[in-house]
Scaffold this motif. Sequence first.
Motif, short mmCIF file in Angstrom:
data_model
loop_
_atom_site.label_atom_id
_atom_site.label_comp_id
_atom_site.label_asym_id
_atom_site.label_seq_id
_atom_site.Cartn_x
_atom_site.Cartn_y
_atom_site.Cartn_z
N GLY A 23 0.60 -0.92 0.48
CA GLY A 23 -0.13 0.50 0.48
C GLY A 23 1.00 1.38 -0.05
N PHE A 24 2.02 1.02 -0.45
CA PHE A 24 3.23 2.30 -0.21
C PHE A 24 3.98 1.95 -1.38
N TYR A 25 3.90 3.48 -2.07
CA TYR A 25 5.62 3.65 -2.54
C TYR A 25 6.69 3.92 -1.85
N GLN A 26 7.49 3.71 -2.27
CA GLN A 26 9.08 3.52 -1.77
C GLN A 26 10.18 4.09 -2.63
N MET A 27 10.72 5.11 -1.85
CA MET A 27 11.84 5.67 -2.40
C MET A 27 13.06 5.05 -1.30
N TYR A 28 14.13 4.46 -2.90
CA TYR A 28 15.57 4.09 -1.81
C TYR A 28 16.50 5.00 -2.33
N TYR A 29 17.85 5.20 -1.29
CA TYR A 29 18.81 5.72 -1.66
C TYR A 29 18.61 6.97 -1.80
N ASN A 30 19.71 7.83 -3.22
CA ASN A 30 19.74 9.30 -2.99
C ASN A 30 17.59 9.64 -3.30
N ASP A 31 16.79 8.61 -4.28
CA ASP A 31 16.05 9.29 -4.15
C ASP A 31 14.82 9.30 -3.05
N ALA A 32 15.23 8.56 -1.90
CA ALA A 32 15.45 8.20 -0.73
C ALA A 32 15.18 10.15 0.41
N GLN A 33 16.64 10.68 0.20
CA GLN A 33 16.43 11.39 0.56
C GLN A 33 16.34 12.36 -0.11
N THR A 34 16.35 12.36 -0.92
CA THR A 34 15.98 13.92 -1.81
C THR A 34 13.84 14.03 -1.69
N ALA A 35 13.62 12.80 -1.67
CA ALA A 35 12.42 13.57 -1.10
C ALA A 35 11.60 13.38 0.65
N SER A 36 12.69 12.36 1.43
CA SER A 36 12.92 13.12 2.68
C SER A 36 12.19 14.37 2.73
N ASP A 37 14.17 15.29 2.49
CA ASP A 37 13.69 16.74 2.42
C ASP A 37 13.16 17.52 2.19
N ILE A 38 12.76 17.36 0.95
CA ILE A 38 11.01 18.01 0.02
C ILE A 38 10.21 17.53 0.89
N ILE A 48 17.79 -5.71 2.37
CA ILE A 48 17.68 -5.95 1.62
C ILE A 48 18.75 -7.35 1.03
N GLY A 49 18.28 -8.08 3.01
CA GLY A 49 19.40 -9.72 3.08
C GLY A 49 20.22 -9.17 3.81
N GLY A 50 21.11 -10.16 3.15
CA GLY A 50 22.35 -10.73 3.71
C GLY A 50 23.13 -10.01 4.87
N GLY A 51 21.93 -9.15 6.33
CA GLY A 51 22.97 -8.00 6.74
C GLY A 51 22.97 -6.22 6.18
N VAL A 52 22.77 -6.63 4.91
CA VAL A 52 22.59 -5.42 3.64
C VAL A 52 21.34 -4.41 4.66
N ARG A 53 21.49 -3.77 4.75
CA ARG A 53 19.94 -2.18 4.89
C ARG A 53 20.86 -0.75 4.09
N VAL A 54 19.40 -0.73 3.32
CA VAL A 54 19.53 0.44 2.64
C VAL A 54 18.31 1.56 3.10
N PRO A 55 18.72 3.07 2.63
CA PRO A 55 17.39 3.91 3.20
C PRO A 55 16.67 4.23 2.77
N MET A 56 15.86 4.81 2.53
CA MET A 56 14.48 4.27 2.33
C MET A 56 13.51 4.78 2.60
N CYS A 57 12.49 5.82 2.16
CA CYS A 57 11.67 6.15 2.70
C CYS A 57 9.98 5.65 1.77
N GLY A 58 8.65 6.11 2.63
CA GLY A 58 7.32 5.64 1.98
C GLY A 58 6.73 6.71 2.04
N ILE A 59 5.55 6.75 0.90
CA ILE A 59 3.66 7.30 0.90
C ILE A 59 3.38 6.72 0.86
#
Length: 94
Positions: A23-38, A48-59
């Motif tokens: 039920g959400f649109y998610q943005m990751y990495y630089n898109d997430a940072q830009t969207a979060s700020d604006i 995303i598995g293997g202990g790797v975490r990525v920055p994200m935000c959602g609407i």
Amino acid sequence: MIEDYFSFKNQHKDSILMYQVGGFYQMYYNDAQTASDILMIKMTQRSIGGGVRVPMCGIPHRSWEKYAEKLTGYGYRAVSYTHLRAHETRRHLV
């Protein structure tokens, strides 16, 4: 899922990619940072598995157009990606 994201993002490098997950649109990495700020929404992380975490935000998916309009008002292009079925997608370029 993340492979689909990267595949579509590579086709739209100059745009902020809103990738629908449930039920959400998610943005990751630089898109997430830009969207979060604006959009003044909270940044978080997604595993995303293997202990790797990525920055994200959602609407919420029902209000993606409102958020896309705000991003375009700041000079960004916004693209939404909706995975419908195994071989079917829907895109919106703003």
